[in-house]
Design a protein around this motif. Structure first.
Motif, mmCIF file in Angstrom:
data_model
loop_
_atom_site.group_PDB
_atom_site.id
_atom_site.type_symbol
_atom_site.label_atom_id
_atom_site.label_comp_id
_atom_site.label_asym_id
_atom_site.label_seq_id
_atom_site.Cartn_x
_atom_site.Cartn_y
_atom_site.Cartn_z
ATOM 1 N N ASP A 611 0.818 -1.212 0.000
ATOM 2 C CA ASP A 611 0.000 0.000 0.000
ATOM 3 C C ASP A 611 0.852 1.261 0.000
ATOM 4 O OD1 ASP A 611 -2.644 1.360 0.361
ATOM 5 O OD2 ASP A 611 -1.670 2.015 2.213
ATOM 6 N N ARG A 612 2.090 1.187 0.448
ATOM 7 C CA ARG A 612 2.956 2.364 0.534
ATOM 8 C C ARG A 612 3.677 2.669 -0.769
ATOM 9 N NH1 ARG A 612 2.106 0.821 5.621
ATOM 10 N NH2 ARG A 612 2.593 2.236 7.352
ATOM 11 N N MET A 613 3.533 1.828 -1.752
ATOM 12 C CA MET A 613 4.268 2.008 -3.004
ATOM 13 C C MET A 613 3.298 2.210 -4.162
ATOM 14 S SD MET A 613 7.304 -0.831 -2.565
ATOM 15 C CE MET A 613 6.198 -2.180 -2.127
ATOM 16 N N GLU A 614 3.767 2.936 -5.153
ATOM 17 C CA GLU A 614 3.005 3.165 -6.382
ATOM 18 C C GLU A 614 3.401 2.089 -7.387
ATOM 19 O OE1 GLU A 614 2.668 6.537 -9.904
ATOM 20 O OE2 GLU A 614 3.502 7.072 -7.944
ATOM 21 N N THR A 615 2.487 1.157 -7.637
ATOM 22 C CA THR A 615 2.795 -0.018 -8.454
ATOM 23 C C THR A 615 2.667 0.299 -9.934
ATOM 24 O OG1 THR A 615 1.960 -1.453 -6.693
ATOM 25 C CG2 THR A 615 2.229 -2.424 -8.870
ATOM 26 N N ILE A 616 3.697 -0.030 -10.674
ATOM 27 C CA ILE A 616 3.698 0.099 -12.134
ATOM 28 C C ILE A 616 4.034 -1.279 -12.695
ATOM 29 C CG2 ILE A 616 4.778 1.174 -14.132
ATOM 30 C CD1 ILE A 616 5.348 3.594 -12.421
ATOM 31 N N THR A 617 3.102 -1.842 -13.457
ATOM 32 C CA THR A 617 3.257 -3.203 -13.952
ATOM 33 C C THR A 617 3.965 -3.214 -15.293
ATOM 34 O OG1 THR A 617 1.214 -3.843 -12.814
ATOM 35 C CG2 THR A 617 2.032 -5.325 -14.516
ATOM 36 N N LEU A 618 4.982 -4.040 -15.405
ATOM 37 C CA LEU A 618 5.701 -4.240 -16.662
ATOM 38 C C LEU A 618 5.315 -5.607 -17.209
ATOM 39 C CD1 LEU A 618 7.501 -2.103 -15.072
ATOM 40 C CD2 LEU A 618 9.372 -2.901 -16.490
#
Length: 928
Positions: A611-618
């Motif tokens: 929840d503390r991170m901004e997830t960017i999916t590759l």
């Protein structure tokens, strides 16, 4: 035998450890641990000796010191002020001899002869090397696995007795050497001297000096330069001096400076009669033996503790008093935070009162050194000009193909930084002007006492408002999630380059101890800071780019703590401005650090940490993307890595595509790089054979498609894996992730037999997939009359039959809510006898009312469908937005049809078929 000095010879070179110089006639102990170049060289020389049947030829090679940032490459240009650029000094301090490049080597060196190996218990072995003669490095001809160069040797020409200048310099050097020997003997008189000069050694030293004559002046210079208190740069200058006279002058200067410093201190002692010693020593100068007093002064001068002209009342017996002062100076230069300054002052006071022999002394000193090395305020200035965004975009595009989403996010961050910087610059200007006005008002009020207090309070309030308007620099915390080999780690390095910041990688895979993140408490033996603080010390700035690699593989709660919980404070933008390391025990500001984490799977990351991170999916790369990556990065890299040059290997697009589709099946490009490396090695063998046989003109750099089977073996994967012909009861579904971490197709097979309504499921199906089969069967049974399967709406089609549902590749676990639509159409196909066209694949879950529900992994599924040869894909209507992120080449290669209800899917699969209840599909959804 040593090579002839009259001509240029080829010689193997070994870089010496930093700060080490080998002079002719001097014995050097060279560490061999972690020196792969030295091991390769010795192995090569020993093999040559074995080939010569061990004729007793000594093992020799060139010993070249590393260059100094204070000297030019020829060793003649010394910086007058002694200052070096901080970046250049940092590069030199981190330089290791085993990883030195040819640019790091000094231009002069000494031929060394191996005389033996020194081994001690619990210590690394040392190679004993005797200096033979000096040489000049003309040209480096080889760098791997060890250096090899063309060198010119220089013999030391013996001076004649008629050379008055050299004789005079030699006599001065010999006299200074004798004086230094006397001082060394005096230092041995101290009862607690750290090193004592043995009478036998002193005698041999004296005999060596007395027996030398002007013809041996070069040997005496080398010997005294090695044992005297000369700097590394001075030894390099002696090594690089072209003639004997210049070397003698430099040696006389070094010894004269050292001896004169000791003499000056002794002269001060002779005139001072009130010299005081620490109260604890219980000594008085009037009671002290003159020889002991002289020895104390000489020892202090040798250690550099009492410079000429210093106060005689200084504490002479305190061990390393300058070390504390130097430490205090470092702490002042570090610009500590107020909390850290308070702790450092307290520890400094303790350190000054502490006996250096106390074990706590080293602990306290190490703690203060760590405090001084942390970059509290030092940052890398972000030069955000008008061309910054354009340059950053070009940097990211040059390093990586595709990955548009992450590039967009980084450009957004740069734009925000630029706007904040412009706003803060305006606010800082207003703050400076208002502060100056406030100071003027305060001074006028002191003189005239006429200004009201309300004006000053109003100005202070306005100043505080301006300070509050300053925008802080809270860096985002990004999580790059995707399969292995998709460029997550290299992308983080490119981000640091585009931002112009320093980069540091922290591998979290296998970290099981909380202390590795937060540090050990100082009460433990061998305590040290954690990985975060250690990384800050290494980069030396407070705003670097930190790569937290493999954060999904960090350990959970155990008897050593919970490392994943320790990361919560590090990765929380609202908390990490006051991160507390157990060792430092002072709040440290991490808000300026740009944290980039990588993960292969999100399932193993705890929910609070995620929840503390901004997830960017590759996602996985398509064939076209892999082709671009191969042509731009992988092929040039492997050509150079395998000893070939540009143009000596030519791979067409057809060869690259064949390698991608038939020999690799992965989301990333690691296996593709291995296969390209195999092709380059194959061509390297052909090129070497053509060179050796003199038939270089016959070498063909082109690799044809027909050659791939000879190079890489038989094809591992079929390009078209979809079925060619359809049959009732078989449907092609889609799954998001296969064993390679990418999308693929999944065959669903349904067969019926006489029975009592039993349903058998095989293929290692999970609970969710089993529920999909049950929902599909219930919908088909409920709509059997509308589908034309029965003539009586109340008849059970499963009354006298049993079903077997199977998914091939049974060893692979399969689960997830995505196959309900495929199961329903497979049952309808089986009961109606209508085959589903094999070029149609589908994904989506269904409800009991027949609605097609959205699923995840659309991009991966569509890429897998195109790779498998599918032409048409049925998707839930609610997944339209996910299709926008799919590469254009995939959308061009597939016909994507969105459906809302199972009846829509039926019409698209069998457009020419007629079902009795189809016209009522829009009126009612279910009889349940």
């Amino acid at each position: 035998m040593a090579p002839n000095s009259s001509k240029t010879s080829k010689l193997a070179l070994i870089p010496l450890p930093k700060g080490t110089v080998l002079l002719p006639g001097v014995l050097l102990r060279l560490p061999v641990a972690n020196r792969s170049d030295l091991a390769s060289l010795l192995s090569s020389l020993l093999n040559q000796s074995a080939g010569l049947k061990n004729d007793g030829t000594p093992i020799t090679f060139g010993c070249v010191p590393l260059g100094s940032p204070l000297l030019s490459n020829d060793g003649q240009q010394l910086l007058e002020d002694g200052t070096v650029d901080a970046e250049k000094r940092g590069e030199y301090d981190s330089l290791d001899a085993g990883e030195a490049r040819k640019e790091d080597l000094f231009r002069f060196g000494t031929l060394g002869k191996v005389t033996g190996v020194q081994r001690r218990a619990f210590a690394e072995p040392l190679l004993l090397i005797q200096g033979m003669e000096r040489f000049t490095v003309d040209r480096i001809v080889q760098e791997e696995p060890f250096f090899e160069a063309e060198v010119t040797f220089h013999d030391d020409i013996e001076s004649s007795e008629q050379d008055s200048e050299i004789n005079e310099l030699f006599q001065q050097l010999r006299q200074l050497s004798r004086e230094l020997l006397t001082l060394l003997r005096l230092s041995s008189l101290l009862p607690n001297a750290s090193s004592r000069l043995s009478p036998l050694v002193a005698r041999r030293f004296e005999l060596y000096i007395s027996r030398t004559d002007p013809s041996q002046a070069g040997k005496l210079v080398n010997f005294m330069a090695d044992i005297s208190d000369s700097s590394f740069e001075e030894k390099l200058m002696i090594l690089a001096s072209p003639d004997l006279k210049s070397r003698l002058e430099k040696a006389v200067e070094v010894l004269g400076r050292q001896v004169q410093g000791i003499k000056s201190n002794i002269k001060i002692t002779s005139f001072t009669t009130t010299t005081s010693f620490p109260p604890t020593s219980g000594l008085d100068i009037s009671q002290m033996d003159p020889r002991e007093l002289l020895a104390r002064r000489a020892m202090s001068s040798l250690a550099g503790l009492t410079p000429p002209g210093a106060s005689s009342g200084q504490n002479e017996d305190e061990k390393e008093p300058d070390e504390v002062d130097e430490l205090q100076q470092k702490l002042q230069e570090a610009e500590l935070s107020p909390e850290a300054r308070k702790v450092a002052d307290k520890e400094l006071r303790r350190l000054r009162k502490m006996n250096p022999a106390n074990a706590e002394y080293g602990v306290c000193r190490t703690y203060l050194e760590n405090l001084a090395e942390i970059p509290w305020t030092k940052v890398t200035e972000d030069q955000l000009g008008a061309e910054t965004l354009k340059q950053a975009r070009k940097q990211l595009d040059d390093d990586h193909y595709g990955l548009e989403r992450i590039k967009k996010r980084l450009l957004e961050y740069l734009a925000v930084l630029r706007l904040k910087q412009s706003i803060n610059q305006g606010v800082e200007k207003q703050i400076a002007e208002l502060s100056q006005t406030l100071d003027t008002m305060t001074e006028d009020n002191k003189e005239k006492e006429t200004l009201p207090e309300s004006d000053r309070l109003a100005a202070e309030a306005k100043l505080q408002l301006l300070k509050n308007r300053q925008m802080g620099d809270k860096s985002p915390i990004l999580l790059l999630a995707g399969p292995p080999g998709t460029g997550k780690t290299s992308l983080a390095r490119s981000i640091a380059t585009s931002l112009g910041r320093k980069f540091h990688r922290i591998s979290l895979g296998g970290v099981r101890d909380e202390a590795e993140i937060r540090g050990h408490r100082r009460t433990y033996v061998a305590a040290m800071p954690g990985l975060i603080v250690s990384g800050l010390k290494k980069v030396g700035v407070a705003n670097p780019v930190f790569l937290l690699d493999e954060i999904d593989k960090i350990g959970g709660a155990n008897f050593q703590g919970d490392p994943s919980a320790a990361m919560l404070e590090v990765l929380d933008p609202e908390q990490n401005h006051s991160f507390m390391d157990h060792y430092i025990n002072v709040p440290i500001d991490l808000s300026k650090v740009l944290f980039i984490a990588t993960a292969n799977s999100l399932e193993t990351i705890p929910a609070p940490l995620l929840d503390r991170m901004e997830t960017i999916t590759l996602s996985g790369y398509t064939t076209v993307e892999k082709r671009h990556i191969a042509k731009r990065h992988l092929i040039p890299k492997q050509i150079r890595a395998n000893g070939l040059a540009d143009g000596q290997v030519n791979l067409s697009d057809d060869v690259i595509d064949k390698t991608i589709t038939s020999y690799t099946r992965e989301s990333g490009v690691r296996n593709l790089e291995r296969e390209i490396s195999s092709i380059c090695r194959y061509k390297a063998v052909q090129y070497a054979d053509a060179t050796d046989t003199g038939a270089l003109a016959s070498y063909d750099p082109i690799v044809a498609v027909d050659n791939l089977e000879d190079i890489l073996g038989i094809e591992r994967f079929d390009e078209e894996i979809a079925e060619k012909h359809g049959r009732p009861g078989v449907v092609t579904g889609l799954v998001a992730y296969s064993t390679g971490g990418q999308g693929s197709i999944l065959f669903i097979e349904v067969a019926d037999m006489p029975g009592n309504g039993r349903v058998q499921l095989t293929g290692k199906l999970g609970d969710v997939l089993k529920e999909s089969v049950e929902v599909a069967l219930t919908w088909v049974k409920a709509h059997s009359f509308e589908l034309g399967l029965t003539h009586d709406p109340n008849e059970d089609i499963m009354k006298s039959r049993s079903l077997h549902v199977h998914c091939p590749s049974g060893a692979i676990p399969k689960d997830g809510p995505s196959a309900g639509l495929a199961h329903t159409l497979a049952l309808i196909s089986l009961f109606t006898g209508k085959a589903v066209p094999p070029q149609i694949a589908m994904t989506g879950e269904i409800s009991l009312r027949g609605r097609v529900m959205p699923v995840g992994g659309i991009k991966e599924k569509l890429i897998g469908a195109l790779r498998a040869g599918v032409k048409t894909v049925l998707l839930p209507d609610h997944n339209r937005k996910e299709v926008k992120d799919v590469p254009q080449e995939v959308k061009d290669g597939l016909e994507i049809i969105h459906v809302r209800h199972i009846w829509e899917a039926i019409r698209h699969v069998w457009p020419d078929a007629h079902f009795p209840g189809e016209q009522h599909a829009n009126i009612f959804e279910s009889r349940l």
